[in-house]
Design a protein around this motif. Structure first.
Motif, PDB file in Angstrom:
ATOM      1  N   GLY A   1      64.017 161.352  72.103  1.00  0.00           N
ATOM      2  CA  GLY A   1      63.585 160.890  70.780  1.00  0.00           C
ATOM      3  C   GLY A   1      62.085 161.029  70.603  1.00  0.00           C
ATOM      4  O   GLY A   1      61.603 161.474  69.559  1.00  0.00           O
ATOM      5  N   SER A   2      61.350 160.681  71.638  1.00  0.00           N
ATOM      6  CA  SER A   2      59.893 160.786  71.592  1.00  0.00           C
ATOM      7  C   SER A   2      59.490 162.248  71.360  1.00  0.00           C
ATOM      8  O   SER A   2      58.591 162.541  70.553  1.00  0.00           O
ATOM      9  CB  SER A   2      59.334 160.266  72.918  1.00  0.00           C
ATOM     10  OG  SER A   2      57.959 160.287  72.904  1.00  0.00           O
TER      11      SER A   2
ATOM     12  N   VAL B   1      60.476 163.368  67.676  1.00  0.00           N
ATOM     13  CA  VAL B   1      59.559 162.807  66.669  1.00  0.00           C
ATOM     14  C   VAL B   1      58.235 163.566  66.679  1.00  0.00           C
ATOM     15  O   VAL B   1      57.753 164.017  65.632  1.00  0.00           O
ATOM     16  CB  VAL B   1      59.337 161.295  66.946  1.00  0.00           C
ATOM     17  CG1 VAL B   1      58.159 160.770  66.126  1.00  0.00           C
ATOM     18  CG2 VAL B   1      60.596 160.509  66.608  1.00  0.00           C
ATOM     19  N   ASP B   2      57.662 163.750  67.859  1.00  0.00           N
ATOM     20  CA  ASP B   2      56.353 164.410  67.914  1.00  0.00           C
ATOM     21  C   ASP B   2      56.447 165.893  67.565  1.00  0.00           C
ATOM     22  O   ASP B   2      55.502 166.455  66.988  1.00  0.00           O
ATOM     23  CB  ASP B   2      55.712 164.217  69.289  1.00  0.00           C
ATOM     24  CG  ASP B   2      55.089 162.831  69.409  1.00  0.00           C
ATOM     25  OD1 ASP B   2      54.601 162.319  68.388  1.00  0.00           O
ATOM     26  OD2 ASP B   2      55.121 162.243  70.498  1.00  0.00           O
TER      27      ASP B   2
ATOM     28  N   LEU C   1      56.651 165.899  63.753  1.00  0.00           N
ATOM     29  CA  LEU C   1      55.391 165.425  63.169  1.00  0.00           C
ATOM     30  C   LEU C   1      54.302 166.482  63.317  1.00  0.00           C
ATOM     31  O   LEU C   1      53.499 166.693  62.401  1.00  0.00           O
ATOM     32  CB  LEU C   1      54.967 164.107  63.830  1.00  0.00           C
ATOM     33  CG  LEU C   1      55.753 162.871  63.380  1.00  0.00           C
ATOM     34  CD1 LEU C   1      55.398 161.657  64.234  1.00  0.00           C
ATOM     35  CD2 LEU C   1      55.504 162.551  61.901  1.00  0.00           C
TER      36      LEU C   1
ATOM     37  N   ILE D   1      51.570 158.124  62.300  1.00  0.00           N
ATOM     38  CA  ILE D   1      52.972 157.816  62.651  1.00  0.00           C
ATOM     39  C   ILE D   1      53.230 158.189  64.112  1.00  0.00           C
ATOM     40  O   ILE D   1      53.837 157.440  64.876  1.00  0.00           O
ATOM     41  CB  ILE D   1      53.954 158.563  61.712  1.00  0.00           C
ATOM     42  CG1 ILE D   1      53.839 158.010  60.289  1.00  0.00           C
ATOM     43  CG2 ILE D   1      55.390 158.430  62.214  1.00  0.00           C
ATOM     44  CD1 ILE D   1      54.598 158.817  59.245  1.00  0.00           C
ATOM     45  N   SER D   2      52.733 159.375  64.499  1.00  0.00           N
ATOM     46  CA  SER D   2      52.937 159.824  65.880  1.00  0.00           C
ATOM     47  C   SER D   2      52.326 158.822  66.873  1.00  0.00           C
ATOM     48  O   SER D   2      52.970 158.410  67.841  1.00  0.00           O
ATOM     49  CB  SER D   2      52.316 161.211  66.081  1.00  0.00           C
ATOM     50  OG  SER D   2      52.254 161.513  67.446  1.00  0.00           O
TER      51      SER D   2
ATOM     52  N   VAL E   1      54.291 155.548  66.821  1.00  0.00           N
ATOM     53  CA  VAL E   1      55.591 155.634  67.508  1.00  0.00           C
ATOM     54  C   VAL E   1      55.382 155.596  69.022  1.00  0.00           C
ATOM     55  O   VAL E   1      56.031 154.832  69.738  1.00  0.00           O
ATOM     56  CB  VAL E   1      56.356 156.917  67.087  1.00  0.00           C
ATOM     57  CG1 VAL E   1      57.532 157.187  68.013  1.00  0.00           C
ATOM     58  CG2 VAL E   1      56.835 156.790  65.650  1.00  0.00           C
ATOM     59  N   ASN E   2      54.456 156.422  69.499  1.00  0.00           N
ATOM     60  CA  ASN E   2      54.246 156.480  70.957  1.00  0.00           C
ATOM     61  C   ASN E   2      53.701 155.169  71.509  1.00  0.00           C
ATOM     62  O   ASN E   2      54.196 154.653  72.512  1.00  0.00           O
ATOM     63  CB  ASN E   2      53.297 157.636  71.295  1.00  0.00           C
ATOM     64  CG  ASN E   2      53.999 158.973  71.255  1.00  0.00           C
ATOM     65  OD1 ASN E   2      54.911 159.219  72.027  1.00  0.00           O
ATOM     66  ND2 ASN E   2      53.622 159.814  70.314  1.00  0.00           N
TER      67      ASN E   2
ATOM     68  N   THR F   1      54.650 159.566  77.163  1.00  0.00           N
ATOM     69  CA  THR F   1      54.156 159.213  75.819  1.00  0.00           C
ATOM     70  C   THR F   1      52.737 159.751  75.620  1.00  0.00           C
ATOM     71  O   THR F   1      52.422 160.274  74.554  1.00  0.00           O
ATOM     72  CB  THR F   1      54.155 157.685  75.587  1.00  0.00           C
ATOM     73  OG1 THR F   1      53.522 157.049  76.680  1.00  0.00           O
ATOM     74  CG2 THR F   1      55.533 157.128  75.390  1.00  0.00           C
TER      75      THR F   1
ATOM     76  N   THR G   1      50.417 166.091  69.288  1.00  0.00           N
ATOM     77  CA  THR G   1      50.168 165.910  67.850  1.00  0.00           C
ATOM     78  C   THR G   1      48.666 165.798  67.581  1.00  0.00           C
ATOM     79  O   THR G   1      48.186 166.308  66.565  1.00  0.00           O
ATOM     80  CB  THR G   1      50.893 164.650  67.318  1.00  0.00           C
ATOM     81  OG1 THR G   1      50.607 163.558  68.176  1.00  0.00           O
ATOM     82  CG2 THR G   1      52.378 164.853  67.219  1.00  0.00           C
TER      83      THR G   1
END
Lengths: 403, 471
Positions: B54-55, B58-59, B62, B81-82, B85-86, B131, B138
């Motif tokens: 998921g990580s 998402v990245d 993004l 957001i990135s 989230v991390n 992470t 990003t």
């Protein structure tokens, strides 16, 4: 982009794989060579146990009714199968008994061994007439377990079977592979066991007694030790005392076979072992290694002991769980320890449906019948306790069991 | 799955067979790396694979969004957001209980009786590493330092790349993604160097495990410990953490080399450092350079007269990165103060002769003083609590106080610990200076490797995990 799939690329990967396999193989070979060369082998750890395990098919093939006493080194020292058999035979109750008492184990390892015994008896469709199982309280303590943690996997790997390793492999692949590795590639010796073996000298020293050593007694003990060793070699030229000897049914020599002069020397020898210095030091050693006074039990070890009893219940007509005599002059439990022991015993009795025989304070056994704070002397305490077992168990319970 | 276990050995052989002989195209090989990496990670706990994937997902998206967005607010939001989230993942899984506990302690100090219950979540292994790695992607795309890569599987495989997944080194996207794009083949020279690093790493890990005993004697004892055993314990911990972590890094780099990937060095003889600043140029290089590039410089770096504040904040957070406890915060603050003080002193004219001196004695003094300070730092790092750390620091400096006498053999253990620490550094020096030359001498090289392997197998089959897994 596609990679070229040239033969040189495959050759390179083949070379890498080959180097890993050959390198690891060679390294393992060196390890095995070193283990063998230094004598740090599975036999060094569990020689008597493995000999006894190897004797199981022969035991189940015995024509007589079978009795087995299973326990710690206290059983090894305190129970003489041949004396037991003779005295039983004299009462018209012929049996063949075996001493399965081993030092250095704890109930976890004994549980594995008891499974091997059970499997052999079930395979050969034999039953024990009587199984005597020692519950040794200080063998089931947290301290005792912690002292042997580094040997746990070695013991399990040596005594376990592939059928037992596979479920471990599924549940915990890391440990499962390690067990297979120790058993089949490392010859039974884990690195932890090896390291603890060679680094034993670096362990923090244990508390020592402040009571001075009686130098005269010490000198005499050494002298007697030498003489008795010599006598042993003369009386039993083909036997090495550390082996689990089938002819002796796993027990030791018996008094009847020794001359009066040798027995007198033994009496003197035992006396030199029972100096204040030796006994106090041994007491401190037992406190340090097994929490013998406070008895803080490890629940997993008590659980393992219950499994041992159940394994024997599956292959025995009668099971007796006993606590062997203790040297009460030197070992006195605290009230809290007594409570903890009572709770552990109650749990064992509840889980197994048996009533535990408590021989810890047996009047027939005096402190002079011990060689140290825990072990009975073979020719005094061992004789007395074996006789006590015959008297306690033969009439009427044993007769009922044998008939 | 731990590198120095038979299970990993079996895993890696099977992986190599598929990698070298079955999956011969680039794309299938990337898929294979991803699957193998997830199996490797799942061997510890399958439940956290979705978090890792998921990580990455998402990245990945993004970063695409950041690259596609025009300069301005939208890019900032996507980057925000990135980062959220991390850091949010880290906050929940790593720091939530620490924060709850600290708030509860504070409220108790103020006389309240809070009824705050901790979350008691399992800390996913390697979370701090992946992470940070994912976040750097990003940020790099946002800064324009790299273009986003097409290929979610490739990106996820690079993030989850099993040699460095759970304990680093922390790779930048620009270091690893291009390699996944061209998927390099190993060379025999690199493979030999890889074998050397794996063997040295294994040796260091073995030594680290052996040092755990004296460490426990000093730090975990219920009663007072002698002066000598206390120092032995601190010295042993310095060796344990170095052997454990740099050993893992070496094995990671070596394993990657066997597949053709290049991972930069993570340690460069850190205990030979001549100042705290020098230490951080040699210790966990991938983290210290990450903190420099993604925290210290964005904070302002050397500019604006806030240099010391920025150093302190960076090191404080660097300490917190290692673990959710006040001891790690204190360790970070201690090093922040040391680095700040080093910079300040080196600017003073009074200290110029000392700083610039190249004389052997001066260098020896600088080394000894730096090493002493590092050891003091390790007390903060290893102690179970700040109180425990303080007690240990007092003990270490209580010469002549009424402490227990050392056990018999304590001097021997001290000597062995010091020798082990020195041997690890000499081994590393040998690899750095002579490794490649040694690899050219097959008759010495292979027997040496096999002998070291045998020694490790004999004494070091592990049951203990790598210390840095918990970070």
């Amino acid at each position: 982009m596609n990679l070229s799939t040239s033969s040189s690329e495959r050759a390179l990967f083949a070379r890498i794989v080959l180097v890993i396999l050959l390198g690891m193989g060679a390294a393992l070979g060196l390890v095995r060579l070193f283990h063998t060369g230094t004598g740090i082998t599975a036999d060094a750890f569990l020689g008597r146990v493995l000999q006894a395990k190897a004797a199981l098919p022969r035991i189940t093939a015995e024509p007589q009714e079978l009795v087995m006493f299973f326990g710690s080194s206290r059983v090894e020292a305190g129970f003489s199968p041949r004396q037991f058999d003779r005295e039983m035979a004299a009462r018209g109750l012929p049996v063949k008994s075996f001493n399965f008492g081993f030092g250095g184990l704890n109930p976890l390892f004994q549980d594995t061994l008891s499974r091997r015994i059970r499997e052999q008896f079930e395979r050969d469709e034999r039953r024990l007439k009587i199984a005597l199982i020692e519950f040794n309280p200080f063998q089931a303590t947290v301290t005792r377990r912690n002292r042997a943690r580094e040997a746990e996997e070695t013991m399990q790997a040596i005594l376990g079977t592939p059928q037992e390793f596979f479920p471990v492999l599924i549940r915990d692949p890391e440990r499962g592979v390690r067990l297979f590795n120790i058993r089949y590639l490392r010859g039974g010796i884990s690195a932890e066991a090896f390291t603890s073996f060679v680094a034993a000298g670096l362990a923090p020293p244990r508390p020592r007694t402040g009571i001075p050593e009686d130098e005269a007694a010490k000198a005499r003990r050494r002298e007697l030790n030498r003489i008795l060793d010599q006598r042993f070699q003369e009386d039993y030229p083909d036997y090495r005392a550390k082996q689990w000897h089938y002819g002796w049914q796993g027990g030791g020599t018996i008094a009847e076979e020794r001359s009066a002069e040798t027995l007198a020397l033994f009496d003197e020898f035992y006396a030199t072992l029972r100096t204040e210095h030796k006994l106090d030091d041994d007491r401190l050693h037992r406190i340090n290694t097994a929490d013998i006074i406070e008895l803080n039990f490890d629940p997993e070890l008590v659980e393992a002991f219950i499994r041992i009893v159940k394994n024997f219940q599956a292959i025995s007509d009668r099971v007796e769980v006993l606590m062997l005599p203790k040297n009460s002059r030197w070992i006195q439990n605290t009230p809290e320890a007594t409570e903890r022991l009572a709770a552990a015993v109650a749990r064992i009795e509840e889980e197994t449906g048996l009533r535990l025989r408590n021989d810890r304070e047996l009047p027939a056994i005096t402190p002079e019948m011990f060689v140290d704070t825990t072990h009975l002397a073979r020719y005094t305490g061992g004789v007395a306790y074996t006789r006590h077992l015959v008297e306690e168990l033969a009439p009427p319970e044993m007769e009922a069991a044998i008939d | 799955m731990i590198f120095n276990t038979p299970l990993f050995f079996a895993f890696f052989i099977v992986f190599l067979l598929f990698y070298g002989f079955v999956f011969l195209q680039r794309r299938p090989r990337v898929y294979l790396i991803l699957v193998a990496s997830l199996v490797f990670y799942g061997a510890w706990n399958y439940a956290f694979i979705p978090l890792l994937v998921g990580s990455a997902v998402v990245d990945y998206f993004l970063a695409q969004g950041i690259a596609a967005a025009p300069a301005g607010r939208r890019r900032k939001i996507l980057l925000g957001i990135s980062i959220a989230v991390n850091l949010g993942i880290l906050a929940v899984f790593k720091y939530a209980d620490f924060a709850i506990g600290s708030v509860a302690d504070l409220l108790r100090l103020l006389g309240y009786e809070p009824s705050l219950s901790s979350l008691e979540l399992i800390l996913p292994v390697g979370i701090s590493f992946y992470t940070f790695q994912s976040m750097s992607y990003t940020i790099d795309v946002y800064r324009g330092d790299m273009q986003p890569r097409r290929g979610l599987v490739e990106f996820t495989a690079a993030l989850a790349f099993f040699p460095q997944l759970v304990a680093g080194p922390i790779l930048r996207a620009r270091q690893i993604l291009p390699q996944f794009h061209r998927l390099p083949l190993p060379t025999w020279t690199n493979a030999k160097y890889g074998f050397l690093l794996i063997t040295v790493g294994l040796m260091k890990k073995t030594v680290a495990d052996l040092l755990a005993g004296p460490v426990a004697t000093a730090f975990d004892s219920s009663g007072p410990v002698s002066l000598m055993e206390s120092w032995t314990g601190v010295l042993a911990f310095a060796g344990q953490i170095y052997g454990d972590f740099s050993g893992y890094s070496d094995m990671a780099i070596g394993l990657a080399l066997l597949l053709g990937f290049q991972i930069p060095l993570n340690f460069r003889l850190p205990y030979f450092a001549l100042s705290p600043v020098d230490f951080w140029r040699r210790w966990h290089i991938s983290l210290s350079s990450w903190l420099r590039d993604y925290l210290y410089i964005p904070l302002g770096g050397n500019r604006g007269g806030n240099r010391y504040r920025n150093i302190f904040i960076t090191m404080l957070l660097g300490g917190l990165w290692h673990g959710a406890a006040w001891t790690f915060v204190a360790w970070g603050a201690f090093h922040g103060a040391l680095i700040g003080a080093t910079h300040k002193l080196s600017e003073l004219r009074l200290f110029a002769p000392f700083v610039q001196s190249r004389s052997l004695w001066m260098r020896l003094f600088k080394w000894a003083f730096t090493f002493y300070l590092i050891l003091i730092g390790w007390v903060l790092f290893r102690a179970a609590s700040l109180e425990g750390a303080w007690q240990m620091l007092v003990t270490l400096h209580s010469i002549g106080a009424a402490l227990p006498s050392p056990s018999q053999g304590a001097a021997l253990v001290f000597g062995l610990v010091a020798a082990a620490l020195l041997a690890m550094h000499l081994m590393d020096y040998g690899v750095l200076e002579y490794g490649e030359r040694l690899a050219q001498k097959p008759w010495g090289f292979w027997p040496a490797l096999v002998t070291v392997q045998a020694l490790c197998l004999m004494i070091g089959e592990p049951s203990s995990e790598f210390i840095y897994f918990q970070f």
